[in-house]
Design an enzyme around this catalytic site. Structure first.
Site, PDB file in Angstrom:
ATOM      1  N   GLU A 266      83.984 162.544 174.076  1.00  0.00           N
ATOM      2  CA  GLU A 266      83.440 162.225 175.400  1.00  0.00           C
ATOM      3  C   GLU A 266      81.961 162.532 175.526  1.00  0.00           C
ATOM      4  OE1 GLU A 266      84.372 163.043 180.159  1.00  0.00           O
ATOM      5  OE2 GLU A 266      85.663 163.921 178.628  1.00  0.00           O
ATOM      6  N   LYS A 282      89.420 160.089 181.800  1.00  0.00           N
ATOM      7  CA  LYS A 282      90.578 160.569 182.560  1.00  0.00           C
ATOM      8  C   LYS A 282      91.743 159.643 182.252  1.00  0.00           C
ATOM      9  CE  LYS A 282      89.746 164.295 184.404  1.00  0.00           C
ATOM     10  NZ  LYS A 282      90.544 165.365 183.816  1.00  0.00           N
TER      11      LYS A 282
END
Length: 467
Positions: A266, A282
């Site tokens: 990420e 997410k």
């Protein structure tokens, strides 16, 4: 200034071994084939300045001198970045600058928050080396470059030295790869202990649901920390991890306090000129055991209204954070629900971009947006208060950020997930997930193990290989 090192294109960690015995070396490695996310790896060594912050005190080592300050570490870092500010064309992502990390617990300098979680792993809150000699590997074009700003000497002389050293090393060693041979099934049974019992983790999830019911929050990221005995070297562990779980924002960073072994997927924040970009993750499902199951899990994540809602909350949070330092009307969502595939999981990812105000710089962007909303929850401040209440121990580097701040003003930072801190003969790592109203407690608990699977597997394999 950059120069191609003719005839050299090899595995990034093999090249890193040329410099690993120098003071404070680092490897920022892109371990996936992707033009944008996985194109470059960066190697540096022997910083001319070392910037460390711990518990309100900043220590700066430079030119044989040590200066200690009680100043705000973010503001002081900004001052030093301004001191060494350089003008350069952006032909490569990094020519020289500060490389290191911001720990999650720096949040307490940015907001007035409680501090009830135990600090039981002692490392710096902020750790950056200032580097003027670097090597950049372009995986797409299969080229290797030496780079410098000439802060510590004449540019041509520095580049000559880097090129000669790299070529001499490979002429002598013949090294072309750092691949380590192992059977993924051949592991040493290793005990992983958590800072939560399962019962206590489920109780903490119940408390989060109650906070959501009361209207305190919409979402909170709850994690558990695992600890294991380490019977191998951090270097060997990283060599295993980068094969088990290649990632676009991986890193290997030896420090005085320990060694960071990271395979993060990420990006927290990238700044190129005045253009900022964040990529919150997410939504997670494990890879399938068969091709059919794999495709079914991918489709299930793509169709999950719960995961989409969870990601949308964080996208809105990131838009708000960026808005603090962005030009009015420049914040935009360019990707909303993109599925990304990794060796052990699928992730749901968004991309948010903005143009910074003229006076805003990289450290200002960090202060406005740190820590990343994907690993706190929404609203951010209340979510962080609840995290501190429910998680027994401080997170330190976990869910902080690792990366670089270039002397030209650019920046690229990850979110510190899928990351192991090796300290002494122990390995520490965490995993968690965003909790919303319709989260299932058992499934959320299982998800932490899905996310930790690659790290556990890598430790077991590396422990079997030994020193």
């Amino acid at each position: 200034m950059i120069r191609e090192i003719d005839g050299i294109y090899v595995d990034a960690f093999a090249l890193f071994s040329c410099f690993k015995d120098e003071p404070y070396p680092f490897l920022l490695e892109s371990g996936m084939c992707h033009d944008d996310l996985g194109r470059y790896s960066i190697i540096g060594w022997d910083p001319f300045l070392l910037f460390k912050s711990k518990e309100g005190s900043v220590e700066v080592k430079h030119g044989g001198k040590v200066e200690v300050s009680e100043a705000d570490p973010f503001d002081l870092l900004k001052e030093y970045m301004e001191k060494y500010r350089q003008i350069s064309e952006r032909t490569l992502p990094f020519t020289g600058g500060a490389v290191g990390y911001f720990s999650y617990d720096l949040k307490n300098l940015l907001e007035k928050l409680p501090r009830t979680a135990a600090k039981d792993v002692d490392i710096c809150d902020m750790h950056f080396g200032f580097y003027d000699e670097t090597v950049i590997i372009d995986h797409r074009d299969k080229k290797t470059y030496a780079a410098t700003y000439g802060i510590t000497g004449k540019k041509e002389s520095i580049l000559d030295g880097i090129c000669k050293r790299v070529k001499t090393y490979f002429e002598k060693s013949g090294a072309v790869s750092s691949d380590i041979g192992f059977d993924p099934q051949d592991r040493e049974e290793t005990s992983f202990t958590s800072n939560f019992t399962k019962e206590d983790y489920l109780k903490a999830l119940d408390k989060i649901h109650e906070y959501i019911r009361q209207g305190d929050i919409y979402q909170t990221n709850l994690t558990q920390r695992f600890t294991a005995d380490l019977k191998t070297t951090p270097e060997k562990l990283y060599r295993v991890l980068r094969k088990v779980n290649p990632a676009p924002f991986a890193s290997f960073i030896p420090m005085d306090e320990g060694v960071i072994v990271s395979s993060s997927p990420e990006r927290f924040m990238r700044l190129t000129g005045k253009n900022a970009e964040t990529r919150p993750i997410k939504g997670t499902l494990p890879r399938g055991k068969t091709a059919a199951e794999d495709e079914a899990n991918k489709k299930a994540l793509s169709a999950s209204e719960k995961d989409k809602a969870e990601l949308l909350m964080i996208v809105d949070l990131e838009r708000n954070d960026l808005g603090r330092v962005a030009k009015t009307g420049s914040v935009e969502v360019t990707e909303l629900y993109n599925i990304e595939t990794y060796p052990t999981v699928f992730h749901l990812v968004s991309t948010v971009k903005a143009e910074l105000k003229e006076q805003a710089q990289a450290v200002d962007l960090v202060k406005a947006t740190f820590p990343g909303g994907s690993i706190t929850g929404a609203p951010k401040i209340r979510a962080m208060e609840i995290i501190d209440e429910l998680e027994p121990t401080e997170r330190n580097i976990y869910t902080g950020s690792i990366g670089y701040l270039d002397f030209n003003g650019d920046m690229d930072l990850n979110i510190v997930i899928r990351t192991i801190l090796c300290k002494g003969k122990k390995a520490y790592f965490q995993a968690g997930g965003g909790i919303v109203w319709d989260s299932d407690n058992e499934l959320e608990y299982e998800e932490t193990y899905h996310k930790a699977a690659a790290l556990m597997k890598s430790i077991e394999i590396a422990n079997k290989l030994g020193d």
